[in-house]
Write an enzyme that holds these catalytic residues in place. Structure first.
Site, PDB file in Angstrom:
ATOM      1  N   GLY A  15       0.502  -0.847   0.131  1.00  0.00           N
ATOM      2  CA  GLY A  15      -0.035  -0.362  -0.110  1.00  0.00           C
ATOM      3  C   GLY A  15       0.343   1.136   0.290  1.00  0.00           C
ATOM      4  N   SER A  19      -0.877   3.928   4.722  1.00  0.00           N
ATOM      5  CA  SER A  19      -1.547   2.991   4.525  1.00  0.00           C
ATOM      6  C   SER A  19      -2.290   2.063   5.781  1.00  0.00           C
ATOM      7  CB  SER A  19      -2.350   2.485   3.205  1.00  0.00           C
ATOM      8  OG  SER A  19      -0.954   1.293   3.446  1.00  0.00           O
ATOM      9  N   GLY A  20      -1.530   2.139   6.913  1.00  0.00           N
ATOM     10  CA  GLY A  20      -1.551   1.131   7.796  1.00  0.00           C
ATOM     11  C   GLY A  20      -0.502  -0.366   7.792  1.00  0.00           C
ATOM     12  N   SER A  22       3.116  -0.441   8.124  1.00  0.00           N
ATOM     13  CA  SER A  22       3.662  -0.950   9.492  1.00  0.00           C
ATOM     14  C   SER A  22       2.391  -2.069  10.899  1.00  0.00           C
ATOM     15  CB  SER A  22       4.316   0.336   9.896  1.00  0.00           C
ATOM     16  OG  SER A  22       5.850   0.375   8.311  1.00  0.00           O
ATOM     17  N   GLU A  90       9.225  -2.003   4.723  1.00  0.00           N
ATOM     18  CA  GLU A  90       9.893  -1.528   3.703  1.00  0.00           C
ATOM     19  C   GLU A  90      10.770  -2.505   3.165  1.00  0.00           C
ATOM     20  OE1 GLU A  90       9.593   1.362   3.460  1.00  0.00           O
ATOM     21  OE2 GLU A  90       8.878   1.843   5.640  1.00  0.00           O
ATOM     22  N   CYS A 149      -8.512  15.693  -1.554  1.00  0.00           N
ATOM     23  CA  CYS A 149     -10.091  14.719  -1.654  1.00  0.00           C
ATOM     24  C   CYS A 149     -10.747  14.448  -0.804  1.00  0.00           C
ATOM     25  CB  CYS A 149     -10.325  14.774  -3.073  1.00  0.00           C
ATOM     26  SG  CYS A 149      -9.898  13.038  -3.180  1.00  0.00           S
TER      27      CYS A 149
HETATM   28  P1  ADP Z   1       2.476   3.168   6.522  1.00  0.00           P
HETATM   29  O1  ADP Z   1       3.818   2.122   7.110  1.00  0.00           O
HETATM   30  O2  ADP Z   1       1.900   1.672   5.350  1.00  0.00           O
HETATM   31  O3  ADP Z   1       3.652   3.925   6.369  1.00  0.00           O
HETATM   32  P2  ADP Z   1       1.531   3.115   9.524  1.00  0.00           P
HETATM   33  O4  ADP Z   1       1.158   2.496   9.460  1.00  0.00           O
HETATM   34  O5  ADP Z   1       2.874   3.645  10.031  1.00  0.00           O
HETATM   35  O6  ADP Z   1       1.469   3.396   7.961  1.00  0.00           O
HETATM   36  O7  ADP Z   1       0.413   4.206   9.924  1.00  0.00           O
HETATM   37  C1  ADP Z   1      -0.947   3.932   9.548  1.00  0.00           C
HETATM   38  C2  ADP Z   1      -1.458   5.390  10.492  1.00  0.00           C
HETATM   39  O8  ADP Z   1      -1.213   6.713   9.927  1.00  0.00           O
HETATM   40  C3  ADP Z   1      -2.882   4.795  10.282  1.00  0.00           C
HETATM   41  O9  ADP Z   1      -3.392   4.557  10.827  1.00  0.00           O
HETATM   42  C4  ADP Z   1      -3.413   6.486  10.621  1.00  0.00           C
HETATM   43  O10 ADP Z   1      -3.513   6.967  11.967  1.00  0.00           O
HETATM   44  C5  ADP Z   1      -2.276   7.161  10.498  1.00  0.00           C
HETATM   45  N1  ADP Z   1      -2.569   8.934   8.899  1.00  0.00           N
HETATM   46  C6  ADP Z   1      -1.817   9.750   8.922  1.00  0.00           C
HETATM   47  N2  ADP Z   1      -1.928  10.274   7.427  1.00  0.00           N
HETATM   48  C7  ADP Z   1      -3.054   8.970   7.074  1.00  0.00           C
HETATM   49  C8  ADP Z   1      -3.299   9.588   5.647  1.00  0.00           C
HETATM   50  N3  ADP Z   1      -2.849  10.626   4.675  1.00  0.00           N
HETATM   51  N4  ADP Z   1      -4.760   8.578   5.644  1.00  0.00           N
HETATM   52  C9  ADP Z   1      -4.853   7.542   6.409  1.00  0.00           C
HETATM   53  N5  ADP Z   1      -3.511   7.282   7.491  1.00  0.00           N
HETATM   54  C10 ADP Z   1      -3.300   8.081   7.724  1.00  0.00           C
HETATM   55 ZN    ZN Z   2      -7.764  12.620  -3.984  1.00  0.00          ZN
END
Ligand code: ADP
Ligand code: ZN
Length: 201
Positions: A15, A19-20, A22, A90, A149
């Site tokens: 994702g 997107s969550g 981690s 990662e 959006c």
């Molecule tokens: P990833 O590893 O995919 O970068 P993380 O697990 O570190 O994602 O973080 C996910 C968390 O980031 C979400 O649960 C939410 O609290 C936060 N978050 C910050 N900005 C956004 C966004 N634009 N969309 C969704 N979640 C976000």
């Molecule tokens: Zn958009």
């Protein structure tokens, strides 16, 4: 006679940033620990965000200890024979040898969980993620929220000094001044070099 399914499988969590992935990796690792599995967690040394190099950390503050690696072969060297769950975060930053390493570990009975960004800032396949999705038993594709959006976001928007990064900028920027936003397909901007030029007729 065999009792139940044989161990060994590949799971991929992909994702965009935020997107969550981690969070999901940490959740699966914590549950494996509750199940008294022997777990080892790795991540690319290129990611030192938040808590630094020795843990996987989510944007929400969750964390598990992780060993930094700079190649897929290093993972193979560091995995102990009694480890039953191998988690790698990662994964997009690691080399294509990761496909073979994940396959080898799963074949010898390990549960391999890989998380990574499947598209780069241009929206194109990132490193070994596509091939990993092909060889995996299970693929989870997550989306974030588009900060422009509010729709679901499937693209990583790179910004340099607040402006969209151009198509020809490098895939991996180290120690740069760039930042990232989650955006949907329609709000994602990747200017091409020729879009800056004035066309003289
Ligand atoms: P990833 O590893 O995919 O970068 P993380 O697990 O570190 O994602 O973080 C996910 C968390 O980031 C979400 O649960 C939410 O609290 C936060 N978050 C910050 N900005 C956004 C966004 N634009 N969309 C969704 N979640 C976000
Ligand atoms: Zn958009």
């Amino acid at each position: 006679m065999r009792h139940g399914p044989r161990a060994g499988s590949i799971e991929v969590v992909v994702g965009v940033m935020f997107s969550g992935k981690s969070e999901e990796l940490i959740r699966r690792v914590r549950r494996a620990i509750i199940a008294r599995r022997t777990v080892q967690v790795f991540k690319s040394h290129l990611d030192a965000r938040y808590a630094g190099l020795y843990s996987v950390t989510s944007h929400d503050g969750g964390a598990v200890d992780a060993a930094p690696v700079d190649s897929a072969a290093e993972i193979l060297r560091l995995v102990r024979p009694d480890t039953s769950t191998v988690a790698i975060d990662e994964a997009q930053f690691l080399d294509h040898g990761l496909v073979e390493v994940a396959t080898h570990l799963a074949d010898r009975g390990a549960r391999v969980i890989l998380a990574g960004t499947d598209t780069d800032f241009r929206g194109e396949p990132f490193g070994p993620m596509g091939a990993l999705m092909c060889v995996a038993e299970d693929v989870t594709k997550l989306r974030a929220i588009c900060v422009v959006c509010g729709d679901l976001a499937c693209r990583n928007q790179r910004l340099v000094d607040g402006r969209p990064a151009r198509y020809d900028s490098p895939t991996i920027m180290i120690g740069g001044r760039e930042s990232y936003e989650a955006r949907c397909r329609h709000c994602h901007e990747v200017p091409r070099a020729d879009e800056d030029q004035v066309v003289m007729l």
